[in-house]
Write a protein that holds these residues in place. Structure first.
Motif, PDB file in Angstrom:
ATOM      1  N   ILE A  56      81.270  21.630  28.216  1.00 40.26           N
ATOM      2  CA  ILE A  56      80.018  21.666  27.446  1.00 40.26           C
ATOM      3  C   ILE A  56      79.817  23.060  26.857  1.00 40.26           C
ATOM      4  O   ILE A  56      79.522  23.214  25.665  1.00 40.26           O
ATOM      5  CB  ILE A  56      78.816  21.269  28.336  1.00 40.26           C
ATOM      6  N   LEU A  80      79.749  24.161  22.875  1.00 36.30           N
ATOM      7  CA  LEU A  80      78.602  24.904  22.328  1.00 36.30           C
ATOM      8  C   LEU A  80      79.054  26.231  21.728  1.00 36.30           C
ATOM      9  O   LEU A  80      78.542  26.666  20.684  1.00 36.30           O
ATOM     10  CB  LEU A  80      77.549  25.143  23.424  1.00 36.30           C
ATOM     11  N   ASP A 105      73.532  21.664  19.933  1.00 36.59           N
ATOM     12  CA  ASP A 105      73.385  20.916  21.194  1.00 36.59           C
ATOM     13  C   ASP A 105      72.986  19.453  20.971  1.00 36.59           C
ATOM     14  O   ASP A 105      73.438  18.566  21.686  1.00 36.59           O
ATOM     15  CB  ASP A 105      72.405  21.626  22.145  1.00 36.59           C
ATOM     16  N   LYS A 150      71.869  15.353  29.552  1.00 44.88           N
ATOM     17  CA  LYS A 150      71.556  15.648  28.145  1.00 44.88           C
ATOM     18  C   LYS A 150      70.316  16.531  28.037  1.00 44.88           C
ATOM     19  O   LYS A 150      70.276  17.503  27.282  1.00 44.88           O
ATOM     20  CB  LYS A 150      71.319  14.345  27.375  1.00 44.88           C
ATOM     21  N   VAL A 158      71.086  20.105  28.932  1.00 43.94           N
ATOM     22  CA  VAL A 158      71.829  20.789  27.859  1.00 43.94           C
ATOM     23  C   VAL A 158      70.870  21.188  26.741  1.00 43.94           C
ATOM     24  O   VAL A 158      70.893  22.322  26.255  1.00 43.94           O
ATOM     25  CB  VAL A 158      72.959  19.881  27.301  1.00 43.94           C
ATOM     26  N   LEU A 159      69.987  20.254  26.343  1.00 45.37           N
ATOM     27  CA  LEU A 159      69.027  20.527  25.261  1.00 45.37           C
ATOM     28  C   LEU A 159      68.029  21.619  25.644  1.00 45.37           C
ATOM     29  O   LEU A 159      67.532  22.352  24.782  1.00 45.37           O
ATOM     30  CB  LEU A 159      68.283  19.243  24.875  1.00 45.37           C
ATOM     31  N   GLY A 189      68.872  24.137  27.378  1.00 50.46           N
ATOM     32  CA  GLY A 189      69.633  25.390  27.473  1.00 50.46           C
ATOM     33  C   GLY A 189      69.817  25.875  28.896  1.00 50.46           C
ATOM     34  O   GLY A 189      69.955  27.076  29.151  1.00 50.46           O
TER      35      GLY A 189
END
Length: 418
Positions: A263, A267, A273, A365, A368-369, A371
């Protein structure tokens, strides 16, 4: 390696100076010993032949330097390389038959002060592609993997260092998906296995036919599934994402150390993202461990430090269907120091896959969004049932497949590199 009739025969061929027979003999031994690579190395006073078995190089034999030019020239002839060019590396291929088995050898030459070094990657075409469960993708991992590759679109990425079995996993996945109703295209460098029912294409970066340009072409060939040999740059990942968002399933490999590291790597390739979470279905990290020889393995005494490590490894762990929790009451085994005849005195024979399979769940998810750092994403994935590389390796050690030493060799490498 222990002496054998085959090695004695190779020695006789060396004494006779019979170049074609020397090559045939060491290829036959490599095939018999299940070697993945053959190294022919010119050194100061002699030439050494070593073969890689289960990921470890073993000395096979040495021969006089005066025979080396003949061996190199013969191998170059067999692989259609320039015999008179000794200043630059060359790459070629040999397709031959040994004892009724079709063998493909990828040849790489390298100039050295003592003469050219030759490395041959051995591909036994008679071997069948193993199914996913034979590889060691079992229980919840199998369910999640087959579910992800059965989706009509999205990206499935397999990560790990060179030689960790990523390509074999991709071939097993394509074998699972290979039906008359789907068009599967592959972009490879090189094509390692020719599979019936697939449209396979060899990349040629020297003339501009790269993974990125090949992927663009593939999209015009009405594919359902595309396998891209490796994602190396931003251009390739961008086109892969575009393909996944326009109704294609994309399978590929990437060089990272863990599922979460993948991931971070994507990025870092400047992929937004929101595109990452909407296109990637699942990420695999994998390694290969050597199997302890079942004929001579010995029970292992666990130190307090080892017991503590194992306890810590399973602090966040959800048992999966098919896993008998009584397995943790079984003894652990290690390789016998001098092995036995069955394992050629090594203590190990064959290899097993160790897998970390992370689906992009809603909570992953979201992390990840938002951060969140890699370790927090990993913790969330574990809480949702992801089995880490360390956990999968330890389960396989308790099942008697491998040793604690092998497991912590791959986990140590992973932690050091992360």
């Amino acid at each position: 390696m222990k002496d054998s009739p085959e090695i004695q025969q190779l020695k006789n061929s060396i004494i006779a100076g019979d170049i074609p027979k020397i090559i045939e003999d060491f290829m036959r031994i490599a095939l018999k010993e299940r070697a993945s690579d053959i190294h022919v190395e010119a050194r100061k006073n002699s030439v050494h032949i070593r073969i890689r078995i289960d990921g470890v190089l073993q000395e096979l034999i040495e021969y006089p330097l005066n025979l080396h030019p003949g061996v190199v020239s013969k191998l170059k002839l067999m692989s259609n390389l320039k015999i008179d060019e000794q200043r630059i590396p060359q790459d070629g291929r040999i397709n031959t038959w040994i004892e009724e088995k079709e063998i493909d050898l990828r040849i790489s030459t390298l100039p050295t002060p003592s003469g050219e070094k030759i490395v041959m990657r051995v591909l036994d075409k008679s071997k069948k592609i193993p199914d996913l469960q034979t590889l060691g993708i079992i229980g919840r991992n199998y369910e999640r993997f087959t579910e992800a590759i059965s989706q009509p679109n999205g990206i499935v990425l397999t990560s790990g260092p060179t030689g960790s079995g990523k390509t074999t996993t991709m071939y097993s996945a394509m074998s699972f998906l290979n039906k008359a109703s789907v068009n599967i295209m592959t972009l490879e460098d090189p094509i390692e296995n020719q599979m019936e029912g697939l449209n396979q294409s060899q990349m040629h970066p020297d003339i501009g036919y790269t993974f990125a340009s090949g992927l663009r072409t593939a999209l015009r060939q009405d594919p359902d599934i595309i396998m891209v040999g490796e994602i190396r740059d931003k251009e390739t990942i961008d086109i892969a994402i575009e393909a996944s968002l326009t109704g294609h399933l994309v399978l590929s490999t990437i060089h990272t150390n863990s599922a979460v590291d993948t991931i971070i790597r994507v990025l870092n390739m400047k992929v937004p993202d929101f595109l990452l979470v909407s296109s990637i279905n699942l990420i695999i990290a994998q390694r290969l461990v050597r199997r302890v020889c079942p004929h001579c393995r010995v029970p292992q005494e666990l130190s307090q430090d080892a017991q503590k490590k194992i306890k810590e490894a399973f602090e966040v762990f959800t048992p999966y269907p098919g896993l008998d929790m009584n397995v943790f009451n079984q003894p652990l085994y290690e390789a016998k120091e001098d092995g036995c005849e069955e394992c050629n005195g090594v203590g190990y024979r064959g290899r097993a896959g160790v897998y970390e399979i992370m689906p992009m769940t809603e909570n992953v998810k979201k992390a990840v969004l938002q951060g969140k750092p890699a370790f927090q994403i990993e913790t969330i994935a574990k809480q949702e049932g992801m089995v880490s590389l360390e956990q999968d390796g330890l389960i396989k050690a308790y099942q008697g497949l491998t040793s604690l030493t092998e497991v912590y060799k791959i986990v140590k490498d992973n932690k050091q590199q992360s």
